[in-house]
Design a protein around this motif. Structure first.
Motif, PDB file in Angstrom:
ATOM      1  N   ALA A  52      36.341   1.602 108.872  1.00  0.00           N
ATOM      2  CA  ALA A  52      35.147   1.519 109.716  1.00  0.00           C
ATOM      3  C   ALA A  52      35.189   2.572 110.827  1.00  0.00           C
ATOM      4  O   ALA A  52      34.166   2.910 111.395  1.00  0.00           O
ATOM      5  CB  ALA A  52      35.017   0.124 110.321  1.00  0.00           C
ATOM      6  N   HIS A  53      36.380   3.096 111.126  1.00  0.00           N
ATOM      7  CA  HIS A  53      36.532   4.130 112.140  1.00  0.00           C
ATOM      8  C   HIS A  53      36.241   5.492 111.513  1.00  0.00           C
ATOM      9  O   HIS A  53      36.837   5.857 110.506  1.00  0.00           O
ATOM     10  CB  HIS A  53      37.948   4.124 112.721  1.00  0.00           C
ATOM     11  CG  HIS A  53      38.277   2.874 113.451  1.00  0.00           C
ATOM     12  ND1 HIS A  53      39.052   1.882 112.908  1.00  0.00           N
ATOM     13  CD2 HIS A  53      37.922   2.450 114.684  1.00  0.00           C
ATOM     14  CE1 HIS A  53      39.170   0.906 113.778  1.00  0.00           C
ATOM     15  NE2 HIS A  53      38.484   1.223 114.864  1.00  0.00           N
ATOM     16  N   SER A  54      35.356   6.238 112.138  1.00  0.00           N
ATOM     17  CA  SER A  54      35.028   7.584 111.648  1.00  0.00           C
ATOM     18  C   SER A  54      36.096   8.577 112.113  1.00  0.00           C
ATOM     19  O   SER A  54      36.902   8.274 113.007  1.00  0.00           O
ATOM     20  CB  SER A  54      33.660   8.010 112.176  1.00  0.00           C
ATOM     21  OG  SER A  54      33.720   8.210 113.583  1.00  0.00           O
ATOM     22  N   ASP A  55      36.075   9.765 111.524  1.00  0.00           N
ATOM     23  CA  ASP A  55      36.974  10.827 111.992  1.00  0.00           C
ATOM     24  C   ASP A  55      36.727  11.116 113.465  1.00  0.00           C
ATOM     25  O   ASP A  55      37.660  11.367 114.228  1.00  0.00           O
ATOM     26  CB  ASP A  55      36.785  12.098 111.173  1.00  0.00           C
ATOM     27  CG  ASP A  55      37.331  11.977 109.756  1.00  0.00           C
ATOM     28  OD1 ASP A  55      38.111  11.036 109.482  1.00  0.00           O
ATOM     29  OD2 ASP A  55      36.984  12.838 108.924  1.00  0.00           O
ATOM     30  N   THR A  61      39.816   8.954 120.140  1.00  0.00           N
ATOM     31  CA  THR A  61      40.908   8.075 120.559  1.00  0.00           C
ATOM     32  C   THR A  61      42.180   8.866 120.802  1.00  0.00           C
ATOM     33  O   THR A  61      42.844   8.688 121.826  1.00  0.00           O
ATOM     34  CB  THR A  61      41.144   6.985 119.499  1.00  0.00           C
ATOM     35  OG1 THR A  61      39.942   6.245 119.320  1.00  0.00           O
ATOM     36  CG2 THR A  61      42.268   6.052 119.914  1.00  0.00           C
ATOM     37  N   ILE A  62      42.511   9.763 119.884  1.00  0.00           N
ATOM     38  CA  ILE A  62      43.719  10.586 120.041  1.00  0.00           C
ATOM     39  C   ILE A  62      43.615  11.433 121.306  1.00  0.00           C
ATOM     40  O   ILE A  62      44.573  11.521 122.087  1.00  0.00           O
ATOM     41  CB  ILE A  62      43.941  11.468 118.804  1.00  0.00           C
ATOM     42  CG1 ILE A  62      44.344  10.593 117.612  1.00  0.00           C
ATOM     43  CG2 ILE A  62      44.993  12.545 119.072  1.00  0.00           C
ATOM     44  CD1 ILE A  62      44.334  11.320 116.281  1.00  0.00           C
TER      45      ILE A  62
END
Length: 69
Positions: A52-55, A61-62
């Motif tokens: 569910a998390h996109s690139d 986040t990173i």
């Protein structure tokens, strides 16, 4: 995954976990939340990445998690 703020190279036991800096995690959690990153409110909980998390989500986040404080 779980993050622990500690001087130890590896966290391998409950004793190691209890040496972590809980106040530092709390500050990190608040900074992440302000940036729109929703981490577990306690360092004793796990974080998960899903499809569910996109690139873009992961890159944001990173980038945020590399902030020095």
């Amino acid at each position: 995954m779980t993050m622990f703020f500690t001087e130890l190279d590896k966290v391998e036991s409950f004793t190691d976990v209890m040496k972590s800096e809980k106040e530092k995690y709390a500050k990190y959690f608040r900074l992440a939340l302000e940036a729109g990153i929703y981490l577990a409110p306690s360092q004793f909980e796990a974080a998960f990445v899903s499809f569910a998390h996109s690139d873009e989500d992961i890159d944001k986040t990173i980038e945020m998690l590399n902030v020095k404080f």
